[in-house]
Write an enzyme that holds these catalytic residues in place. Structure first.
Site, PDB file in Angstrom:
ATOM      1  N   ASP A 161      -8.327   4.020  15.340  1.00 39.27           N
ATOM      2  CA  ASP A 161      -8.422   3.658  13.926  1.00 39.27           C
ATOM      3  C   ASP A 161      -9.026   2.272  13.747  1.00 39.27           C
ATOM      4  O   ASP A 161      -8.520   1.452  12.983  1.00 39.27           O
ATOM      5  CB  ASP A 161      -7.047   3.734  13.258  1.00 39.27           C
ATOM      6  CG  ASP A 161      -7.149   3.869  11.734  1.00 39.27           C
ATOM      7  OD1 ASP A 161      -8.239   4.242  11.257  1.00 39.27           O
ATOM      8  OD2 ASP A 161      -6.157   3.618  11.044  1.00 39.27           O
ATOM      9  N   GLY A 189       0.823  -1.186   0.000  1.00 41.22           N
ATOM     10  CA  GLY A 189       0.000   0.000   0.000  1.00 41.22           C
ATOM     11  C   GLY A 189       0.857   1.235   0.000  1.00 41.22           C
ATOM     12  O   GLY A 189       2.045   1.194  -0.336  1.00 41.22           O
ATOM     13  N   GLY A 190       0.257   2.353   0.399  1.00 38.12           N
ATOM     14  CA  GLY A 190       0.938   3.629   0.325  1.00 38.12           C
ATOM     15  C   GLY A 190       2.132   3.762   1.247  1.00 38.12           C
ATOM     16  O   GLY A 190       2.986   4.627   1.042  1.00 38.12           O
ATOM     17  N   PHE A 191       2.245   2.913   2.277  1.00 37.80           N
ATOM     18  CA  PHE A 191       3.333   3.037   3.243  1.00 37.80           C
ATOM     19  C   PHE A 191       4.430   2.010   3.043  1.00 37.80           C
ATOM     20  O   PHE A 191       5.428   2.030   3.735  1.00 37.80           O
ATOM     21  CB  PHE A 191       2.791   2.904   4.669  1.00 37.80           C
ATOM     22  CG  PHE A 191       2.150   4.165   5.169  1.00 37.80           C
ATOM     23  CD1 PHE A 191       2.252   5.350   4.467  1.00 37.80           C
ATOM     24  CD2 PHE A 191       1.453   4.148   6.367  1.00 37.80           C
ATOM     25  CE1 PHE A 191       1.667   6.509   4.945  1.00 37.80           C
ATOM     26  CE2 PHE A 191       0.871   5.311   6.840  1.00 37.80           C
ATOM     27  CZ  PHE A 191       0.971   6.493   6.136  1.00 37.80           C
ATOM     28  N   GLY A 192       4.259   1.077   2.144  1.00 41.15           N
ATOM     29  CA  GLY A 192       5.289   0.077   1.950  1.00 41.15           C
ATOM     30  C   GLY A 192       4.708  -1.276   1.620  1.00 41.15           C
ATOM     31  O   GLY A 192       3.570  -1.389   1.170  1.00 41.15           O
ATOM     32  N   VAL A 219       4.408  -5.671   2.627  1.00 40.50           N
ATOM     33  CA  VAL A 219       4.399  -6.679   3.684  1.00 40.50           C
ATOM     34  C   VAL A 219       4.731  -8.031   3.080  1.00 40.50           C
ATOM     35  O   VAL A 219       4.176  -8.418   2.044  1.00 40.50           O
ATOM     36  CB  VAL A 219       3.025  -6.746   4.382  1.00 40.50           C
ATOM     37  CG1 VAL A 219       3.054  -7.769   5.513  1.00 40.50           C
ATOM     38  CG2 VAL A 219       2.634  -5.387   4.921  1.00 40.50           C
TER      39      VAL A 219
END
Length: 420
Positions: free
Chosen positions: A211, A93-96, A98
């Site tokens: 969240d 995704g946008g953060f990296g 997995v």
């Protein structure tokens, strides 16, 4: 920031195993936005994190319960993931990205999240997650095994949850995939509520998760659920304080309306988010879905008028269930969801009462009944109230507390939704 559940797949932006969505909320037309015309979707920034400077630190668990996170070198994690090969990739995704891996010393399957060095991930959020998950331990919280902070590399290592996220099994199912059965859904809701209860009532000071959403609820092979992604978690109020102030962050569609308006965060903000997830479990619909009709794009706004009309409650049932759910248990779950998403935070139940109610639902014996008296159903602003008929002696105290909740909470009128 988030853990491995917060990465979307390459296919249509939906989550893959261990994958949710952490990028910015998709643009939606004005009709799909919160009912309050002045409210805007919560913002996410790389600098936001819990402020520990002026707050009491979390009490560490007893030594025999406090499992410190391991530190890994980048070389070790490269070996675990076969040099981050494509065939080890389980989400991105946008953060990296997995990757699935196996620890050489123990043989344990793990999920390794490699943060994008050029992305929006903040060091503070990285440290928040390491701190939170190193000190907080519960069967319904994802277990952080370790982390890596070599140079500019930031990686997090978690237990591997083989069934992925709740989102994978509930929302936008591919053709031919069987829907989650009713009692499995209620079990997942109960597990998530127990995780929140631990954060709100057992941690000292309390922790506000901030969240909660279906992509942040991870499942093992037996569909036991655990909360993941603690990068936005924040220490709750202590002493005579009623709230903590925070920049508005979270995921559009799940944030409590008073938090969006004022930035004042309480544990009741989490209860609202839980109510949205419970509605997703009941309906099989997303919290925000711009592909639906205008009046149905915001799940809470669509469901609100149905809560007050007992004859319409079945409209909330996921069509994929084909009516295969207990009538009383279904109505009770709707009542709980309706109270959790009440626009008046003071009327929402505390999460321990939600756990009590869902515990009885999960037993499948319908010990909690929905009151549907003419006097109550005649009021258009009055949601269903609760009556508990359980007789188990070891739960008399919990039953009494839930009965009090049913009398004082569920019978209060629903305030007009502040998001409108």
């Amino acid at each position: 920031m988030g853990c491995f559940s917060c990465f979307s797949s390459k296919e249509k932006g939906r989550s893959r195993r261990h994958g949710g969505r952490r990028e910015r909320s998709p643009a939606v037309p004005p009709e799909a936005r919160p009912c309050n015309k002045h409210a805007s979707p919560p913002r996410r920034t790389s600098n936001e994190g819990a402020n520990y400077n002026n707050q009491t630190p979390i009490n560490k668990p007893a030594p025999n319960n406090n499992i410190a996170a391991q530190t890994f070198t980048f070389r070790e994690l490269a070996a675990v993931t076969k040099n981050f090969r494509q065939d080890s990739l389980i989400g991105e995704g946008g953060f990296g990205r997995v990757y699935k891996g196996k620890l050489g010393k123990t043989g344990q399957d793990v999920a390794v999240k490699q943060l994008d060095r050029n992305g929006l991930q903040g060091n503070r959020e990285f440290l928040v997650e390491v701190l939170m998950l190193s000190l907080l331990h519960h069967p319904n919280l994802v277990n952080l095994i370790g982390y890596c902070a070599d140079g500019d590399q930031r990686l997090l290592v978690y237990e591997y949850m083989s069934a992925g996220s709740l989102e994978d099994h509930l929302l936008d199912l591919p053709r031919g995939k069987a829907p989650l059965p009713w009692y499995t859904r209620m079990k997942i809701a109960l597990d998530a509520a127990k995780g929140l209860e631990y954060l709100h009532d057992k941690a000292n000071p309390p922790v506000i998760y901030r969240d909660l959403k279906s992509s942040n609820i991870l499942l093992d092979q037996d569909f036991n659920a655990k909360l993941s992604d603690f990068g936005l978690a924040k220490l709750g109020p202590v002493g005579d304080k009623t709230h903590v102030s925070s920049r508005v962050m979270g995921t559009y569609g799940y944030c409590a309306p008073e938090y969006q308006r004022t930035g004042q965060l309480t544990v009741k903000s989490d209860v609202y988010s839980f109510g949205v997830v419970l509605l997703e479990l009941i309906t099989g619909k997303r919290a925000i879905d711009p592909t639906r009709k205008n009046e149905e794009q915001n799940l809470v706004c669509w469901a609100e008028p149905i809560f007050t009309n007992p004859r319409r409650l079945n409209e909330l049932a996921d069509p994929l269930l084909k009516g295969d759910h207990p009538a009383k248990g279904f109505n009770q779950a709707v009542a709980v969801a309706g109270m959790c998403v009440n626009s008046d935070a003071s009327v929402r139940p505390v999460i321990s009462d939600v756990v009590t109610a869902l515990t009885f639902l999960g037993e499948g014996n319908e010990k909690i009944e929905l009151i549907d008296s003419p006097a109550e159903s005649a009021s258009p602003n009055r949601p269903p109230s609760l009556k508990i008929t359980a007789s188990a002696s070891d739960r008399e105290k919990a039953v009494a507390e839930a009965m009090e909740w049913g009398r004082t909470g569920a019978t209060k009128p629903m305030a007009s939704r502040s998001m409108r």
